[in-house]
Design a protein around this motif. Structure first.
Motif, PDB file in Angstrom:
ATOM      1  N   LEU A 290       0.886  -1.165   0.000  1.00 15.94           N
ATOM      2  CA  LEU A 290       0.000   0.000   0.000  1.00 15.94           C
ATOM      3  C   LEU A 290       0.922   1.213   0.000  1.00 15.94           C
ATOM      4  CD1 LEU A 290      -3.052   0.813   0.164  1.00 15.94           C
ATOM      5  CD2 LEU A 290      -2.649   1.218   2.603  1.00 15.94           C
ATOM      6  N   THR A 291       1.090   1.803  -1.161  1.00 17.71           N
ATOM      7  CA  THR A 291       2.109   2.826  -1.381  1.00 17.71           C
ATOM      8  C   THR A 291       1.496   4.222  -1.281  1.00 17.71           C
ATOM      9  OG1 THR A 291       3.313   1.337  -2.854  1.00 17.71           O
ATOM     10  CG2 THR A 291       3.827   3.688  -3.000  1.00 17.71           C
ATOM     11  N   GLU A 292       2.044   5.055  -0.415  1.00 16.53           N
ATOM     12  CA  GLU A 292       1.553   6.422  -0.307  1.00 16.53           C
ATOM     13  C   GLU A 292       2.160   7.265  -1.422  1.00 16.53           C
ATOM     14  OE1 GLU A 292       0.558   9.890   2.949  1.00 16.53           O
ATOM     15  OE2 GLU A 292       1.908   8.252   3.533  1.00 16.53           O
ATOM     16  N   VAL A 293       1.334   8.132  -2.022  1.00 15.90           N
ATOM     17  CA  VAL A 293       1.777   9.002  -3.119  1.00 15.90           C
ATOM     18  C   VAL A 293       1.419  10.445  -2.771  1.00 15.90           C
ATOM     19  CG1 VAL A 293       1.875   7.335  -5.008  1.00 15.90           C
ATOM     20  CG2 VAL A 293      -0.333   8.258  -4.333  1.00 15.90           C
ATOM     21  N   PRO A 294       2.272  11.120  -1.985  1.00 15.41           N
ATOM     22  CA  PRO A 294       1.964  12.497  -1.551  1.00 15.41           C
ATOM     23  C   PRO A 294       1.758  13.467  -2.704  1.00 15.41           C
ATOM     24  CG  PRO A 294       3.755  11.571  -0.244  1.00 15.41           C
ATOM     25  CD  PRO A 294       3.506  10.607  -1.366  1.00 15.41           C
ATOM     26  N   ALA A 295       2.460  13.253  -3.817  1.00 17.78           N
ATOM     27  CA  ALA A 295       2.293  14.169  -4.953  1.00 17.78           C
ATOM     28  C   ALA A 295       0.866  14.128  -5.483  1.00 17.78           C
ATOM     29  CB  ALA A 295       3.286  13.812  -6.055  1.00 17.78           C
ATOM     30  N   VAL A 296       0.247  12.959  -5.496  1.00 14.48           N
ATOM     31  CA  VAL A 296      -1.135  12.841  -5.955  1.00 14.48           C
ATOM     32  C   VAL A 296      -2.084  13.501  -4.963  1.00 14.48           C
ATOM     33  CG1 VAL A 296      -2.976  11.222  -6.558  1.00 14.48           C
ATOM     34  CG2 VAL A 296      -0.625  10.760  -7.283  1.00 14.48           C
ATOM     35  N   ALA A 297      -1.810  13.344  -3.663  1.00 12.53           N
ATOM     36  CA  ALA A 297      -2.639  14.003  -2.650  1.00 12.53           C
ATOM     37  C   ALA A 297      -2.614  15.513  -2.832  1.00 12.53           C
ATOM     38  CB  ALA A 297      -2.157  13.617  -1.252  1.00 12.53           C
ATOM     39  N   ALA A 298      -1.423  16.052  -3.098  1.00  7.29           N
ATOM     40  CA  ALA A 298      -1.311  17.498  -3.307  1.00  7.29           C
ATOM     41  C   ALA A 298      -2.077  17.927  -4.557  1.00  7.29           C
ATOM     42  CB  ALA A 298       0.161  17.888  -3.420  1.00  7.29           C
ATOM     43  N   GLU A 299      -1.952  17.137  -5.620  1.00  6.22           N
ATOM     44  CA  GLU A 299      -2.673  17.447  -6.860  1.00  6.22           C
ATOM     45  C   GLU A 299      -4.179  17.477  -6.648  1.00  6.22           C
ATOM     46  OE1 GLU A 299      -3.902  15.167 -10.996  1.00  6.22           O
ATOM     47  OE2 GLU A 299      -2.208  14.398  -9.822  1.00  6.22           O
ATOM     48  N   LEU A 300      -4.687  16.517  -5.871  1.00  3.33           N
ATOM     49  CA  LEU A 300      -6.124  16.377  -5.693  1.00  3.33           C
ATOM     50  C   LEU A 300      -6.678  17.238  -4.564  1.00  3.33           C
ATOM     51  CD1 LEU A 300      -6.412  12.489  -6.119  1.00  3.33           C
ATOM     52  CD2 LEU A 300      -6.924  14.253  -7.822  1.00  3.33           C
ATOM     53  N   GLY A 301      -5.802  17.843  -3.765  1.00  2.67           N
ATOM     54  CA  GLY A 301      -6.261  18.680  -2.671  1.00  2.67           C
ATOM     55  C   GLY A 301      -6.870  17.892  -1.530  1.00  2.67           C
ATOM     56  N   VAL A 302      -6.275  16.734  -1.215  1.00  6.62           N
ATOM     57  CA  VAL A 302      -6.737  15.919  -0.087  1.00  6.62           C
ATOM     58  C   VAL A 302      -5.562  15.634   0.842  1.00  6.62           C
ATOM     59  CG1 VAL A 302      -8.599  14.872  -1.432  1.00  6.62           C
ATOM     60  CG2 VAL A 302      -6.359  13.750  -1.359  1.00  6.62           C
ATOM     61  N   GLY A 303      -5.841  14.962   1.954  1.00  4.95           N
ATOM     62  CA  GLY A 303      -4.795  14.755   2.948  1.00  4.95           C
ATOM     63  C   GLY A 303      -3.768  13.721   2.564  1.00  4.95           C
ATOM     64  N   ARG A 304      -4.209  12.493   2.265  1.00  4.41           N
ATOM     65  CA  ARG A 304      -3.288  11.402   1.951  1.00  4.41           C
ATOM     66  C   ARG A 304      -3.912  10.528   0.866  1.00  4.41           C
ATOM     67  NH1 ARG A 304      -0.998   8.828   7.575  1.00  4.41           N
ATOM     68  NH2 ARG A 304       0.752   8.285   6.192  1.00  4.41           N
ATOM     69  N   VAL A 305      -3.066  10.002  -0.026  1.00  5.97           N
ATOM     70  CA  VAL A 305      -3.511   9.074  -1.066  1.00  5.97           C
ATOM     71  C   VAL A 305      -2.599   7.862  -1.037  1.00  5.97           C
ATOM     72  CG1 VAL A 305      -3.853   8.687  -3.538  1.00  5.97           C
ATOM     73  CG2 VAL A 305      -4.442  10.905  -2.528  1.00  5.97           C
TER      74      VAL A 305
ATOM     75  N   ALA B 266     -20.384  15.790  -3.136  1.00  6.80           N
ATOM     76  CA  ALA B 266     -21.177  14.565  -3.169  1.00  6.80           C
ATOM     77  C   ALA B 266     -20.395  13.379  -2.628  1.00  6.80           C
ATOM     78  CB  ALA B 266     -21.642  14.281  -4.595  1.00  6.80           C
ATOM     79  N   LEU B 267     -19.078  13.369  -2.860  1.00  2.56           N
ATOM     80  CA  LEU B 267     -18.230  12.279  -2.384  1.00  2.56           C
ATOM     81  C   LEU B 267     -17.812  12.468  -0.933  1.00  2.56           C
ATOM     82  CD1 LEU B 267     -15.965  11.909  -5.558  1.00  2.56           C
ATOM     83  CD2 LEU B 267     -17.823  10.387  -4.847  1.00  2.56           C
ATOM     84  N   GLY B 268     -18.120  13.591  -0.343  1.00  6.46           N
ATOM     85  CA  GLY B 268     -17.817  13.829   1.064  1.00  6.46           C
ATOM     86  C   GLY B 268     -16.347  14.041   1.351  1.00  6.46           C
ATOM     87  N   LEU B 269     -15.609  14.647   0.411  1.00  3.70           N
ATOM     88  CA  LEU B 269     -14.167  14.789   0.553  1.00  3.70           C
ATOM     89  C   LEU B 269     -13.785  16.209   0.967  1.00  3.70           C
ATOM     90  CD1 LEU B 269     -12.926  12.819  -2.570  1.00  3.70           C
ATOM     91  CD2 LEU B 269     -13.251  11.997  -0.230  1.00  3.70           C
ATOM     92  N   GLY B 270     -12.739  16.300   1.798  1.00  7.98           N
ATOM     93  CA  GLY B 270     -12.198  17.575   2.219  1.00  7.98           C
ATOM     94  C   GLY B 270     -10.692  17.547   2.192  1.00  7.98           C
ATOM     95  N   PRO B 271     -10.039  18.613   2.654  1.00 10.32           N
ATOM     96  CA  PRO B 271      -8.573  18.715   2.558  1.00 10.32           C
ATOM     97  C   PRO B 271      -7.819  17.727   3.439  1.00 10.32           C
ATOM     98  CG  PRO B 271      -9.503  20.580   3.756  1.00 10.32           C
ATOM     99  CD  PRO B 271     -10.653  19.855   3.157  1.00 10.32           C
TER     100      PRO B 271
END
Length: 375
Positions: A46-61, A345-350
């Motif tokens: 389960l690989t964390e990708v911080p660059a994608v989290a930053a792109e999407l404006g969420v905490g962790r991906v 609608a997806l209930g997502l935040g930063p």
């Protein structure tokens, strides 16, 4: 009420906020213990990708990387190995152990057929695999390399499924298909049970990473079996808030999205796509009630979006084919453009945590362009 909307590229999506309150029974106990006892078992990364989290404006991906599962380049081994085990155990318990090698029959766009051929060989049986048009010769050769008899079928996946069912209707053969229809439901149900190990691993890995349950899980979808497993896992437990579950399909084969939009299962005419393993025209019969009631949202992506996501993940150290990359492409499509409304609608935040299921490695099932069914 479900919400129907369109992305900037006029591809429809579907959301149902009430899905987060729907509940179901859990997968049976013992599946992960079975897998853990197999030679070569280890949890996939389960690989964390911080660059994608930053792109999407969420905490962790995090990306669940299924590029090497039990020695095979896709998650499908989990379902195939468990189903073969259940078939043989049930026959032994009923005094119907085969006098000779049992032939396991299936249709596939690549990964399930190869996994079933491996499971059959290790169990002392045979495999006969039907392959539709559009599967790369390398994928066909990999199935044959597991010792399977391979029959190539002119036409799409649904036609190969019909051919496999006909071939299995003889003594000494059993159909192990990863999609269901009325009258053929139990073995596909075992395959879905097998996928539960993937989600049990994610639970443990997120805990180790210092985060709780995910806020969103993105699932590539063919006939909906993997999505059924995801819904079973996350809707059978008490969680507040419950994770959001997003399905992702190619625009060439949006059978689940079209079924959700219409409120009943429909078959679609499939086209050509680099996402060969998602190129399925009809939802699985046993998956449909779970998809209808427990899936929060569905979206369609283009081949170009999938190819871009595969390249971006490769640059971040995650090997994935177009089917596996579909999860990232789907989340991007949902959260960009006019995505503010979809984000709500997806209930997502930063601070949200996202898990993307990358279902196959880059070399698992190449398409004629680059590029499993029954996901």
């Amino acid at each position: 009420m479900p919400e129907h909307a369109s992305s900037p590229r006029t591809v429809p999506w579907f959301s149902r906020p009430a899905a987060r309150s729907w509940t179901c029974a859990p997968a049976p106990a013992g599946v992960r213990d079975f897998h853990a006892a197999l030679p070569g078992y280890a949890p996939t990364p389960l690989t964390e990708v911080p660059a994608v989290a930053a792109e999407l404006g969420v905490g962790r991906v995090f990306v669940k990387d299924e590029s090497s599962r039990l020695g095979l380049p896709a998650f499908k081994a989990l379902g195939a190995f468990w189903a073969v085990h259940r078939v043989l155990a049930e026959r032994a318990a009923n005094g119907r152990a085969p006098s000779g090698p049992l032939t396991f029959v299936t249709a596939t766009d690549g990964n399930h057929g190869r996994a079933l051929a491996r499971a059959a060989r290790l169990a002392g049986g045979r495999a006969h695999v039907f392959v539709p048009e559009g599967v790369h010769p390398m994928a066909v050769a990999a199935i044959a390399g597991e010792g399977a008899e391979v029959t190539e079928v002119a036409g799409p996946y649904d036609g190969a499924v019909r051919r496999a069912a006909e071939a299995a209707a003889v003594p000494g053969a059993v159909l192990v298909q990863d999609t269901a229809w009325p009258g053929y439901e139990r073995i596909p149900g075992w395959i879905v049970e097998g996928y539960s190990t993937l989600f049990a691993e994610i639970d443990a890995q997120l805990a180790t990473a210092g985060t709780g349950p995910p806020d969103l899980v993105a699932v590539p979808v063919g006939v909906g079996s993997l999505a059924q497993a995801a819904i079973t896992h996350y809707r059978s437990r008490v969680a507040d808030p419950a994770p959001t579950l997003l399905s992702v399909e190619p625009e060439a084969a949006p059978c689940v999205l079209q079924s959700l939009l219409g409120g009943e299962p429909v078959s679609v005419t499939t086209g050509e796509t680099i996402m060969a393993g998602l190129n399925c025209g009809t939802p699985s019969d046993i998956a449909w009630p779970f998809l209808r009631d427990g899936l929060d949202a569905a979206i369609v992506i283009t081949d170009a979006e999938s190819a871009r996501a595969a390249g971006d993940l490769a640059a971040l150290g995650v090997s994935c084919g177009p089917c596996g990359a579909a999860a990232l492409a789907g989340v991007r499509a949902a959260l960009t453009g006019d995505g503010a409304r979809r984000r709500t609608a997806l209930g997502l935040g930063p601070a949200s945590t996202l898990v993307l299921l990358s279902t196959e490695g880059a070399d698992a099932n190449p398409s004629p362009f680059a590029g499993d069914p029954g996901i």
